[in-house]
Motif scaffolding. Structure first.
Motif, PDB file in Angstrom:
ATOM      1  N   TRP A   1       0.829  -1.213   0.000  1.00 47.91           N
ATOM      2  CA  TRP A   1       0.000   0.000   0.000  1.00 47.91           C
ATOM      3  C   TRP A   1       0.859   1.257   0.000  1.00 47.91           C
ATOM      4  O   TRP A   1       0.504   2.289  -0.574  1.00 47.91           O
ATOM      5  CB  TRP A   1      -0.920  -0.037   1.223  1.00 47.91           C
ATOM      6  CG  TRP A   1      -2.009   0.993   1.174  1.00 47.91           C
ATOM      7  CD1 TRP A   1      -2.422   1.752   0.114  1.00 47.91           C
ATOM      8  CD2 TRP A   1      -2.850   1.366   2.260  1.00 47.91           C
ATOM      9  NE1 TRP A   1      -3.443   2.564   0.440  1.00 47.91           N
ATOM     10  CE2 TRP A   1      -3.739   2.356   1.786  1.00 47.91           C
ATOM     11  CE3 TRP A   1      -2.952   0.977   3.589  1.00 47.91           C
ATOM     12  CZ2 TRP A   1      -4.699   2.959   2.597  1.00 47.91           C
ATOM     13  CZ3 TRP A   1      -3.917   1.562   4.384  1.00 47.91           C
ATOM     14  CH2 TRP A   1      -4.784   2.538   3.898  1.00 47.91           C
ATOM     15  N   ASN A   2       2.013   1.181   0.640  1.00 47.72           N
ATOM     16  CA  ASN A   2       2.879   2.346   0.770  1.00 47.72           C
ATOM     17  C   ASN A   2       3.551   2.716  -0.559  1.00 47.72           C
ATOM     18  O   ASN A   2       4.183   3.786  -0.652  1.00 47.72           O
ATOM     19  CB  ASN A   2       3.944   2.071   1.831  1.00 47.72           C
ATOM     20  CG  ASN A   2       4.667   3.330   2.252  1.00 47.72           C
ATOM     21  OD1 ASN A   2       4.143   4.442   2.119  1.00 47.72           O
ATOM     22  ND2 ASN A   2       5.880   3.181   2.757  1.00 47.72           N
ATOM     23  N   ARG A   3       3.452   1.899  -1.558  1.00 45.93           N
ATOM     24  CA  ARG A   3       4.062   2.220  -2.849  1.00 45.93           C
ATOM     25  C   ARG A   3       3.323   3.356  -3.541  1.00 45.93           C
ATOM     26  O   ARG A   3       3.907   4.111  -4.329  1.00 45.93           O
ATOM     27  CB  ARG A   3       4.061   0.977  -3.745  1.00 45.93           C
ATOM     28  CG  ARG A   3       4.921  -0.139  -3.216  1.00 45.93           C
ATOM     29  CD  ARG A   3       4.802  -1.376  -4.089  1.00 45.93           C
ATOM     30  NE  ARG A   3       5.237  -1.093  -5.458  1.00 45.93           N
ATOM     31  CZ  ARG A   3       5.195  -1.978  -6.455  1.00 45.93           C
ATOM     32  NH1 ARG A   3       4.706  -3.192  -6.217  1.00 45.93           N
ATOM     33  NH2 ARG A   3       5.611  -1.635  -7.656  1.00 45.93           N
ATOM     34  N   THR A   4       2.033   3.522  -3.259  1.00 45.21           N
ATOM     35  CA  THR A   4       1.246   4.542  -3.973  1.00 45.21           C
ATOM     36  C   THR A   4       0.692   5.623  -3.066  1.00 45.21           C
ATOM     37  O   THR A   4       0.302   6.689  -3.546  1.00 45.21           O
ATOM     38  CB  THR A   4       0.079   3.872  -4.705  1.00 45.21           C
ATOM     39  OG1 THR A   4      -0.717   3.146  -3.767  1.00 45.21           O
ATOM     40  CG2 THR A   4       0.609   2.937  -5.791  1.00 45.21           C
ATOM     41  N   ARG A   5       0.626   5.360  -1.774  1.00 47.43           N
ATOM     42  CA  ARG A   5       0.063   6.359  -0.868  1.00 47.43           C
ATOM     43  C   ARG A   5       0.744   6.254   0.493  1.00 47.43           C
ATOM     44  O   ARG A   5       1.425   5.274   0.795  1.00 47.43           O
ATOM     45  CB  ARG A   5      -1.437   6.164  -0.734  1.00 47.43           C
ATOM     46  CG  ARG A   5      -1.848   4.872  -0.071  1.00 47.43           C
ATOM     47  CD  ARG A   5      -3.328   4.606  -0.221  1.00 47.43           C
ATOM     48  NE  ARG A   5      -3.685   4.347  -1.619  1.00 47.43           N
ATOM     49  CZ  ARG A   5      -4.937   4.173  -2.009  1.00 47.43           C
ATOM     50  NH1 ARG A   5      -5.935   4.278  -1.125  1.00 47.43           N
ATOM     51  NH2 ARG A   5      -5.201   3.925  -3.284  1.00 47.43           N
ATOM     52  N   LEU A   6       0.533   7.300   1.291  1.00 54.85           N
ATOM     53  CA  LEU A   6       1.133   7.353   2.616  1.00 54.85           C
ATOM     54  C   LEU A   6       0.325   6.500   3.603  1.00 54.85           C
ATOM     55  O   LEU A   6      -0.870   6.251   3.413  1.00 54.85           O
ATOM     56  CB  LEU A   6       1.202   8.798   3.103  1.00 54.85           C
ATOM     57  CG  LEU A   6       2.097   9.739   2.286  1.00 54.85           C
ATOM     58  CD1 LEU A   6       2.010  11.163   2.841  1.00 54.85           C
ATOM     59  CD2 LEU A   6       3.535   9.237   2.281  1.00 54.85           C
ATOM     60  N   ILE A   7       0.992   6.078   4.674  1.00 56.14           N
ATOM     61  CA  ILE A   7       0.382   5.218   5.690  1.00 56.14           C
ATOM     62  C   ILE A   7       0.350   5.990   6.997  1.00 56.14           C
ATOM     63  O   ILE A   7       1.293   6.720   7.348  1.00 56.14           O
ATOM     64  CB  ILE A   7       1.171   3.917   5.859  1.00 56.14           C
ATOM     65  CG1 ILE A   7       1.258   3.179   4.517  1.00 56.14           C
ATOM     66  CG2 ILE A   7       0.530   3.009   6.892  1.00 56.14           C
ATOM     67  CD1 ILE A   7       2.115   1.949   4.564  1.00 56.14           C
TER      68      ILE A   7
END
Length: 372
Positions: free
Chosen positions: A136-142
């Motif tokens: 998930w962190n590849r495209t958006r922040l966590i």
């Protein structure tokens, strides 16, 4: 001086003392008990005492006669310990052998195996959750809270799984020692491998990939159970695979690139799943040694037995036309013990029809011959 004709015999020494007035109670010679006074020449039926001399071992009653058969010799009664009688006797409980700490761990083996399998499954789930966060962190922040929860869940479940796995390993070693001792003792032998040899062979790293399988194979052959031997071989293969995967998973911890670290996370998931399979297979081996299945139920033996009986013809053979009707009726009325009543009645009707056709056919042929 008149001599008394009434005497008192002594029950101890047999002396007779003349009664000179008041009867005495004690013999002046031996201080024994004096019997009641009686005449010296009194007949036996008037005496209140009689002397009976018997050799040792004879019955006391006159009516009892010695048996002609000699009884078998009886063993001398003896006590295995000093008897202690009291108002309330209780049987002594057998003294149990002192239990060691290893035996206490062995008593909790099934619970430890179940807990270890659950913890390794949770550890695999935590690692898989971290891998999803990385994707998930590849495209958006966590959110930082998610990262914090993921890190701590991975650490907590990994540490708990390792600690409980070590405790389970100790319990399994204790179970192995006891199971081998019982198996060899059943044949009147002693386990050739000592406790320390079994302990070191199962605990020392790298060495424990080989020797536990050897120890379990020897145990399975002692039980002469092919299913247990198959379970041991499957467990041994998965155990070696898990050891190799654990070494590879540790090597991913030193990776410097993000892709290598992500690969290490997913590989750790597979390693935890294989560790869970090892624990389940360990439970299977333990159950197989006890004659149970994986769920702890008693296994049922399957035996093939022959079924059915000799073949019985459905329709009886047709007798010649000259046979009387009595024979046909008797043949139709004879029940067949190998079949039910309804099929028999139907078969009898078929037999009668066949015989009737045969008789009619014979009569028609005879009429044609006479007409010619």
């Amino acid at each position: 001086m008149a001599v008394s004709t009434v005497v008192q015999p002594c029950a101890r020494c047999g002396a007779r003392w003349a009664v000179q007035g008041r009867p005495m109670h004690w013999c002046p010679r031996c201080r024994g008990v004096l019997l009641s006074p009686a005449p010296v020449d009194a007949p036996p039926q008037r005496r209140n005492y009689r002397w009976v001399a018997r050799p040792p071992g004879r019955p006391r009653s006159r009516e009892t006669r010695p048996s002609s058969r000699t009884s078998a010799p009886v063993a001398t009664p003896r006590y295995t310990e000093i008897p202690r009688w009291g108002l309330r006797d209780r049987p002594r409980r057998p003294i149990s052998a002192p239990r060691s700490r290893l035996d206490r761990w062995t008593d909790r083996l099934i619970r430890l195996l179940t807990t270890t399998a659950v913890l390794f499954a949770l550890s695999a789930a935590a690692e898989f959750g971290r891998y999803l966060l990385l994707m998930w962190n590849r495209t958006r922040l966590i959110e930082p809270i998610l990262v914090y929860l993921s890190d701590w869940s991975v650490r907590v479940f990994a540490v708990l799984a390792l600690v409980v796995a070590l405790m389970t390993a100790v319990a399994l070693v204790g179970w192995l020692i006891e199971a081998r001792r019982r198996a060899y003792a059943a044949d009147g032998q002693r386990d050739p491998r000592g406790m320390w040899a079994l302990l070191l062979g199962c605990v020392v790293p790298v060495v424990n990939l080989l020797w536990p399988g050897v120890f379990l194979t020897e145990l399975a052959r002692r039980h002469d159970d092919p299913r247990m031997l198959r379970a041991v071989r499957i467990w041994w293969s998965v155990w070696v695979l898990n050891g190799v995967m654990a070494v590879v998973a540790l090597s991913f911890r030193t990776a410097s690139t993000l892709q290598a670290q992500a690969n290490g996370v997913i590989f750790t998931v597979y390693t935890d799943l294989v560790a869970t399979a090892v624990v389940v297979l360990s439970l299977w081996v333990v159950r197989s040694c006890e004659g149970l299945d994986l769920r702890g139920r008693r296994r049922l033996a399957k035996r093939w037995v022959p079924t059915g009986g000799p073949a019985v013809p459905v329709i009886e053979p047709v007798h010649p036309a000259g046979a009387g009707s009595d024979d046909a009726d008797s043949a139709a009325a004879v029940p067949d013990p190998a079949g039910p009543a309804a099929p028999l009645a139907a078969d009898a009707e078929v037999v009668q029809d066949v015989r009737a056709e045969a008789v009619s056919g014979a009569d028609s042929e005879q009429e044609e011959v006479m007409a010619k």
